[in-house]
Structures are given as structure tokens and as C-alpha cells.
Design a protein around this motif. Structure first.
Motif, PDB file in Angstrom:
ATOM      1  N   GLY A 395       0.805  -1.222   0.000  1.00 23.73           N
ATOM      2  CA  GLY A 395       0.000   0.000   0.000  1.00 23.73           C
ATOM      3  C   GLY A 395       0.836   1.269   0.000  1.00 23.73           C
ATOM      4  N   LYS A 396       2.111   1.171  -0.431  1.00 23.07           N
ATOM      5  CA  LYS A 396       3.013   2.322  -0.427  1.00 23.07           C
ATOM      6  C   LYS A 396       2.870   3.106  -1.741  1.00 23.07           C
ATOM      7  CE  LYS A 396       4.802   1.045   3.521  1.00 23.07           C
ATOM      8  NZ  LYS A 396       4.553   1.821   4.754  1.00 23.07           N
ATOM      9  N   ALA A 397       1.874   3.983  -1.791  1.00 19.90           N
ATOM     10  CA  ALA A 397       1.546   4.693  -3.030  1.00 19.90           C
ATOM     11  C   ALA A 397       2.660   5.650  -3.470  1.00 19.90           C
ATOM     12  CB  ALA A 397       0.237   5.460  -2.854  1.00 19.90           C
ATOM     13  N   LYS A 398       3.182   6.443  -2.523  1.00 13.69           N
ATOM     14  CA  LYS A 398       4.187   7.456  -2.885  1.00 13.69           C
ATOM     15  C   LYS A 398       5.435   6.813  -3.467  1.00 13.69           C
ATOM     16  CE  LYS A 398       2.776  10.901   0.554  1.00 13.69           C
ATOM     17  NZ  LYS A 398       3.186  11.649   1.779  1.00 13.69           N
ATOM     18  N   GLU A 399       5.921   5.770  -2.808  1.00 11.78           N
ATOM     19  CA  GLU A 399       7.144   5.102  -3.272  1.00 11.78           C
ATOM     20  C   GLU A 399       6.936   4.462  -4.654  1.00 11.78           C
ATOM     21  OE1 GLU A 399       5.791   4.855  -0.359  1.00 11.78           O
ATOM     22  OE2 GLU A 399       7.285   5.191   1.218  1.00 11.78           O
ATOM     23  N   SER A 400       5.766   3.872  -4.859  1.00 12.84           N
ATOM     24  CA  SER A 400       5.464   3.257  -6.151  1.00 12.84           C
ATOM     25  C   SER A 400       5.477   4.290  -7.270  1.00 12.84           C
ATOM     26  CB  SER A 400       4.083   2.578  -6.113  1.00 12.84           C
ATOM     27  OG  SER A 400       4.077   1.505  -5.206  1.00 12.84           O
ATOM     28  N   ILE A 401       4.898   5.444  -6.989  1.00 15.37           N
ATOM     29  CA  ILE A 401       4.846   6.520  -7.992  1.00 15.37           C
ATOM     30  C   ILE A 401       6.243   7.031  -8.307  1.00 15.37           C
ATOM     31  CG2 ILE A 401       4.051   8.885  -8.416  1.00 15.37           C
ATOM     32  CD1 ILE A 401       1.571   8.166  -6.681  1.00 15.37           C
ATOM     33  N   VAL A 402       7.056   7.242  -7.282  1.00 15.91           N
ATOM     34  CA  VAL A 402       8.419   7.749  -7.481  1.00 15.91           C
ATOM     35  C   VAL A 402       9.228   6.809  -8.371  1.00 15.91           C
ATOM     36  CG1 VAL A 402      10.636   8.188  -6.332  1.00 15.91           C
ATOM     37  CG2 VAL A 402       8.527   9.117  -5.370  1.00 15.91           C
ATOM     38  N   VAL A 403       9.139   5.513  -8.094  1.00 13.75           N
ATOM     39  CA  VAL A 403       9.879   4.512  -8.871  1.00 13.75           C
ATOM     40  C   VAL A 403       9.419   4.507 -10.328  1.00 13.75           C
ATOM     41  CG1 VAL A 403      10.173   2.033  -9.182  1.00 13.75           C
ATOM     42  CG2 VAL A 403      10.451   3.021  -6.918  1.00 13.75           C
ATOM     43  N   ALA A 404       8.103   4.565 -10.532  1.00 10.85           N
ATOM     44  CA  ALA A 404       7.568   4.526 -11.894  1.00 10.85           C
ATOM     45  C   ALA A 404       7.960   5.771 -12.686  1.00 10.85           C
ATOM     46  CB  ALA A 404       6.045   4.392 -11.850  1.00 10.85           C
ATOM     47  N   VAL A 405       7.867   6.944 -12.055  1.00 10.06           N
ATOM     48  CA  VAL A 405       8.201   8.205 -12.723  1.00 10.06           C
ATOM     49  C   VAL A 405       9.690   8.265 -13.049  1.00 10.06           C
ATOM     50  CG1 VAL A 405       8.373  10.705 -12.388  1.00 10.06           C
ATOM     51  CG2 VAL A 405       6.263   9.519 -11.786  1.00 10.06           C
ATOM     52  N   MET A 406      10.512   7.796 -12.128  1.00  7.57           N
ATOM     53  CA  MET A 406      11.962   7.850 -12.331  1.00  7.57           C
ATOM     54  C   MET A 406      12.377   7.070 -13.572  1.00  7.57           C
ATOM     55  SD  MET A 406      15.024   8.755 -11.539  1.00  7.57           S
ATOM     56  CE  MET A 406      14.744   9.605  -9.985  1.00  7.57           C
ATOM     57  N   ARG A 407      11.908   5.845 -13.705  1.00 10.48           N
ATOM     58  CA  ARG A 407      12.355   4.994 -14.806  1.00 10.48           C
ATOM     59  C   ARG A 407      11.938   5.546 -16.167  1.00 10.48           C
ATOM     60  NH1 ARG A 407      10.009  -0.245 -17.005  1.00 10.48           N
ATOM     61  NH2 ARG A 407      11.645  -1.015 -18.367  1.00 10.48           N
ATOM     62  N   LYS A 408      10.682   5.980 -16.269  1.00  9.49           N
ATOM     63  CA  LYS A 408      10.159   6.345 -17.587  1.00  9.49           C
ATOM     64  C   LYS A 408      10.380   7.808 -17.939  1.00  9.49           C
ATOM     65  CE  LYS A 408       8.725   2.206 -18.191  1.00  9.49           C
ATOM     66  NZ  LYS A 408       7.335   1.808 -18.329  1.00  9.49           N
ATOM     67  N   PHE A 409       9.955   8.716 -17.059  1.00 11.24           N
ATOM     68  CA  PHE A 409       9.941  10.137 -17.411  1.00 11.24           C
ATOM     69  C   PHE A 409      11.259  10.852 -17.133  1.00 11.24           C
ATOM     70  CE2 PHE A 409       5.422   9.136 -16.887  1.00 11.24           C
ATOM     71  CZ  PHE A 409       4.925   9.643 -18.073  1.00 11.24           C
ATOM     72  N   VAL A 410      11.877  10.531 -15.998  1.00  9.12           N
ATOM     73  CA  VAL A 410      13.122  11.218 -15.648  1.00  9.12           C
ATOM     74  C   VAL A 410      14.295  10.690 -16.468  1.00  9.12           C
ATOM     75  CG1 VAL A 410      14.757  11.707 -13.773  1.00  9.12           C
ATOM     76  CG2 VAL A 410      12.303  11.711 -13.310  1.00  9.12           C
ATOM     77  N   LEU A 411      14.297   9.380 -16.734  1.00  5.86           N
ATOM     78  CA  LEU A 411      15.439   8.772 -17.406  1.00  5.86           C
ATOM     79  C   LEU A 411      15.211   8.477 -18.887  1.00  5.86           C
ATOM     80  CD1 LEU A 411      16.498   6.291 -14.567  1.00  5.86           C
ATOM     81  CD2 LEU A 411      17.680   8.384 -15.255  1.00  5.86           C
ATOM     82  N   LEU A 412      14.210   7.643 -19.198  1.00  8.17           N
ATOM     83  CA  LEU A 412      14.101   7.114 -20.553  1.00  8.17           C
ATOM     84  C   LEU A 412      13.727   8.161 -21.598  1.00  8.17           C
ATOM     85  CD1 LEU A 412      14.262   4.799 -22.500  1.00  8.17           C
ATOM     86  CD2 LEU A 412      11.966   4.083 -21.809  1.00  8.17           C
ATOM     87  N   ILE A 413      12.697   8.943 -21.356  1.00  8.26           N
ATOM     88  CA  ILE A 413      12.243   9.899 -22.382  1.00  8.26           C
ATOM     89  C   ILE A 413      13.347  10.894 -22.760  1.00  8.26           C
ATOM     90  CG2 ILE A 413      10.638  11.797 -22.858  1.00  8.26           C
ATOM     91  CD1 ILE A 413       8.473  10.183 -21.441  1.00  8.26           C
ATOM     92  N   PRO A 414      14.038  11.514 -21.801  1.00  9.00           N
ATOM     93  CA  PRO A 414      15.148  12.395 -22.211  1.00  9.00           C
ATOM     94  C   PRO A 414      16.235  11.659 -23.000  1.00  9.00           C
ATOM     95  CG  PRO A 414      14.540  12.830 -19.932  1.00  9.00           C
ATOM     96  CD  PRO A 414      13.806  11.585 -20.337  1.00  9.00           C
TER      97      PRO A 414
END
Length: 471
Positions: A395-414
Motif C-alpha cells: 500500500g506504499k503509493a508514494k514510493e510506487s509513484i516515485v519509482v515509476a516516474v523515475m524509470r520512464k519520465f526522468v530517465l528514458l524519455i530524455p
């Protein structure tokens, strides 16, 4: 039934999640969920295999349908937003012996799935051509994409309910029933595809029609089960009215999975537009095959995570610290083992994977090289998915979101846009290289964050147990 009666019934029905040996229990729950994920993957992959082998137009039609993938991923992502957010919460409530809250969660999620389906259907029918052109379709491939999506959009409600509500079946420990939900549709799809595509000469429209008929049958099965007598949590009319305090925590928890799946859509657009610029239709066509193989890598890992989720969530709700810890360690070992084996197969036999999707010699040869590069870090996927799915189960919503955003938006798209500027020799290959670099960095970040947060969670559980014992 009184609350005490509900508690007794729940203990009798679900206590096996705390008592059976972990290895045996994970095997019992994960095998059907992994099978379900692999079977579910057949919906799109079988379509692509048949389409890629249509005489004369196969390669072009495959590229056209490949451009539809961002839209299909968004539909699946909305199902995950509700289902993968609500199902772990229902499991945690069951662990706390609170059946009423678990059923309210189920009912609210079901109602929201229907509402979302109506909105998505309207949007896809009106604007699919505009979306597809923006997503990398060319004048040669756009009509194939539009023909596929016009029919697929009509079955949106079946896709949403099947994928979203099946998570609640699995979350109760009915893993085999969850597998059957998907198996019914997949077998139907495999049978109907060649009939509609080749027998009735419907090409890509036949593939789309076969898919929505198959999903409709799966949908009927899922709803019938959740309204029937065999399920523990039942869809009840009184729980269908949306209540913010029930549905909002589900959506918060589901956001990470939504981002993970919906971002595949955004990333697909970024890849396709960049590859169209540097490599043309053949590079975009190869990307369709690479995406399919990536699904082959990721979906079984999600299935393993879904198999472990009822155990982790229920035991977390029940305060069983050692059981939660042991279940995660086992999930990590199995997931990592799978990803390493898959990576070895891809590196050794890239041509075999490419040949599954096309008989076009040029496209097959092009894909061989691209696949080895694109899947370069796939051996580490087991770590990423085990940590991410456990965050969700707890039920750790914040941590799940951070991990998902990091991989795709912060790293891969750029990196998709940066790499061709760094490696100008072969800019198309440079685009493909963005994936393994982003994956390597993301796994490192996720592993560090998870080790810190998981240790805190276990510490909190130990403290709570000590306080209860002292009380």
C-alpha cells in the motif's frame, strides 16, 4: 451476518495465506497468474503474428497496428489504475478481518471501471486518427491503424472490466479462476484471428474484431464469478455508488501502475517519432517487434508479483512481519532468475524472436541487431519488478509513484532524444540504446530506495507487534 461471523468466515477462508509454506503457496498462486499474463499477452501478439504474415501487405499492416499500441496501452493502464490500486487494498482489509470495507472497495472499483470505459470509448472513436498520426503513423500505414482502432474501441468496456476486475479475483487467492478468465479470451482469439483475417479477408479489422469478441467472453466470466456464490468478496448493488474516501486511496495506490503502463504509450510515441526521423518505416516496424518482446519479458514478472501480492498484503494487514519479509525475498529470487534466463535467450536467439512476427527478410535482419541492444539490461528487470510490486502490495503509493516516474519520465524519455545527439554515427541505434541505459540507472535507484523503505516498514511492524504484546 454479524462482524464476528464475518471474521470467523474470513479466518477459515483466508488463513492459508499465513499458514502454508511460502514456496508452495507462491507456486500455487504465481503459476496461474504468470500463465494468465502470458496468455493475456497473446491477445496483441497473436494479432501481430497473423498480421505480419498477411500476403503482400504484412510488413506495412504490422507497422500500422504497431502505431496503435500507445492507445491500447492507455486502455490497459486505466484498468490497472483501478484494479491494481483497489485489489491490494481489498487484500489488506481482508487481513484486518474487515470484509465490509473490502467489498465496498470492490464495488466502487467496478462502478468506476464502467464510467472510465464509456469516456475512453467516446474519445477513441472520435479522435483515433489524430492520435495515430501524432504517434508516428505515415501515409502508408495510417489506414491500417484507423481500421484496427475503430473496431477495437467498441470493446473498450470489455477490456477494462476483464483486466481491472480480474485483479480482485487473484487478490482473494483464486489464482486459477483468474487464469481461466484470461484463457477463455485468449483461446477464442487464437481461433477467431485466422478465420476473420484470412477466411473473411478482413485483414487488420478481422484481428480487432476477434480481440473484442474474445474480451467480451472473458468479461462475462469475470463478472459472473464476482457476482456468484464461489467468490469471497462479491459485487453488491449497495456498494456501486462512488464514495471518495473509498475510491481515492485506491486510485492513489494504482497511480504507480498506471504511470508504468500509460508511460509505455508516451514512450512508444517518443520512440516512434524519433525512429521515423532517423530510420523510417522499417525502424518503426522493428520497434513493434521490440515492444512485443519487452511485453514477453515484463508480463510474467507482473504475474509473479500478482501471485505474491495476496500473501504480502494479507500478512501485512495481519501484522505478520516475518511472513512479509520471507515472501519478498522469495519473489526477488524467482523474478531475478526468470529475467536472467530470458536475457540469455534474447541475446542468443534474437532472430528467432524476430521471425515470430514477420516473414519480411529485411525487417527480420534489422530487428536482430536492434533487439540485442534494446534488451541489453533485461537481466535486471527481476529486481525492478519485485521491488515495485512489493511497494504496491504494502500500500506504499508514494514510493510506487516515485519509482515509476523515475524509470520512464526522468530517465528514458530524455535519453531517447539525447542519445542520437551523442552517438551520431548511427542515430537509429542510438535511439534503441536509450532503453538499456535507462533500465540500468532505474534498477539501481529502485533497489536503494526499496532497501531503505522496506527496512522502515518492517521496523514499524515489529514495533506495533511489541506494543500489542505489551498491551
Amino acid at each position: 451476518m454479524s462482524h464476528r461471523g464475518q471474521t470467523t468466515e474470513m479466518n477459515e477462508d483466508k488463513e492459508f495465506l499465513r499458514t502454508e509454506p511460502l514456496g508452495q503457496l507462491l507456486l500455487k498462486l504465481a503459476l496461474p497468474t504468470v500463465a494468465a499474463q502470458l496468455i493475456n499477452m497473446l491477445y496483441n501478439i497473436v494479432d501481430r503474428i497473423y498480421i505480419g504474415h498477411i500476403p503482400d501487405i504484412g510488413a506495412t499492416a504490422l507497422t500500422g497496428v504497431g502505431v496503435c499500441m500507445p492507445l491500447i496501452m492507455i486502455v490497459s493502464a486505466f484498468a490497472a489504475l483501478v484494479g491494481y490500486g483497489g485489489a491490494p487494498r481489498a487484500s489488506i482489509f481482508m487481513g484486518k478481518q474487515d470484509k465490509e470495507s473490502a467489498e465496498k472497495t470492490l464495488g466502487n472499483c467496478f462502478a468506476l471501471q464502467i464510467l472510465i470505459s464509456v469516456v475512453l470509448t467516446i474519445v477513441l472513436l472520435i479522435w483515433n486518427r489524430d492520435f495515430l498520426m501524432a504517434f508516428g503513423a505515415s501515409e502508408n500505414t495510417i489506414e491500417y491503424g484507423v481500421n484496427y482502432m475503430n473496431i477495437y474501441a467498441l470493446g473498450t468496456i470489455f477490456v477494462e472490466i476483464t483486466l481491472g476486475m480480474n485483479a480482485f479475483i487473484t487478490a482473494q487467492g483464486f489464482a486459477k479462476t483468474g487464469m481461466l478468465s484470461v484463457l477463455i479470451g485468449a483461446v477464442t482469439n487464437i481461433i477467431l484471428d485466422p478465420i476473420f483475417i484470412f477466411g473473411f479477408n478482413m485483414d487488420v479489422r478481422g484481428a480487432a474484431l476477434a480481440t473484442i469478441i474474445s474480451q467480451a467472453l472473458s468479461c462475462i466470466w469475470v463478472v459472473s464469478f464476482l457476482c456468484g456464490k464461489k467468490t469471497f468478496l462479491r459485487i453488491r448493488r449497495k456498494n456501486l455508488r462512488l464514495v471518495p474516501k473509498i475510491i481515492m486511496p485506491c486510485l492513489a495506490l494504482g497511480v504507480a501502475t498506471f504511470i508504468m503502463q500509460a508511460s509505455e504509450s508516451v514512450i512508444s510515441v517518443c520512440f516512434n517519432s524519433s525512429l521515423q526521423k532517423y530510420g523510417g518505416d522499417i525502424a518503426v516496424g522493428a520497434m513493434t517487434i521490440l515492444t512485443s518482446v519487452m511485453q514477453f519479458a515484463m508480463l510474467p514478472l507482473q504475474g509473479l508479483g500478482q501471485g505474491a501480492q495476496p500473501i504480502i498484503s494479507y500478512c501485512y494487514g495481519a501484522g505478520d512481519r516475518e511472513r512479509v519479509k520471507g515472501a519478498f525475498k522469495l519473489l526477488l529470487k524467482v523474478s531475478l532468475g526468470y529475467s536472467i534466463i530470458l536475457w540469455i535467450l534474447v541475446m542468443a536467439l534474437p532472430g528467432g524472436f524476430a521471425a515470430m512476427f514477420t516473414s519480411d527478410t529485411q525487417l527480420m535482419e534489422y530487428t536482430r541487431t536492434a533487439l540485442r541492444i534494446y534488451m541489453g539490461s533485461a537481466l535486471l528487470f527481476g529486481i525492478q519488478m519485485a521491488c515495485q510490486m512489493t511497494f504496491n502490495a504494502l500500500g506504499k503509493a508514494k514510493e510506487s509513484i516515485v519509482v515509476a516516474v523515475m524509470r520512464k519520465f526522468v530517465l528514458l524519455i530524455p535519453l531517447i532524444y539525447i542519445m542520437p545527439q551523442i552517438l551520431r554515427g548511427d542515430q537509429t541505434i542510438a535511439v534503441y540504446m536509450a532503453e538499456p541505459i535507462a533500465d540500468l540507472l532505474a534498477v539501481t535507484f529502485t533497489a536503494v530506495l526499496f532497501s531503505i523503505q522496506f527496512k522502515k516498514t518492517l521496523g514499524t511492524m515489529k514495533k506495533n507487534t511489541q506494543q500489542k504484546t505489551a498491551g
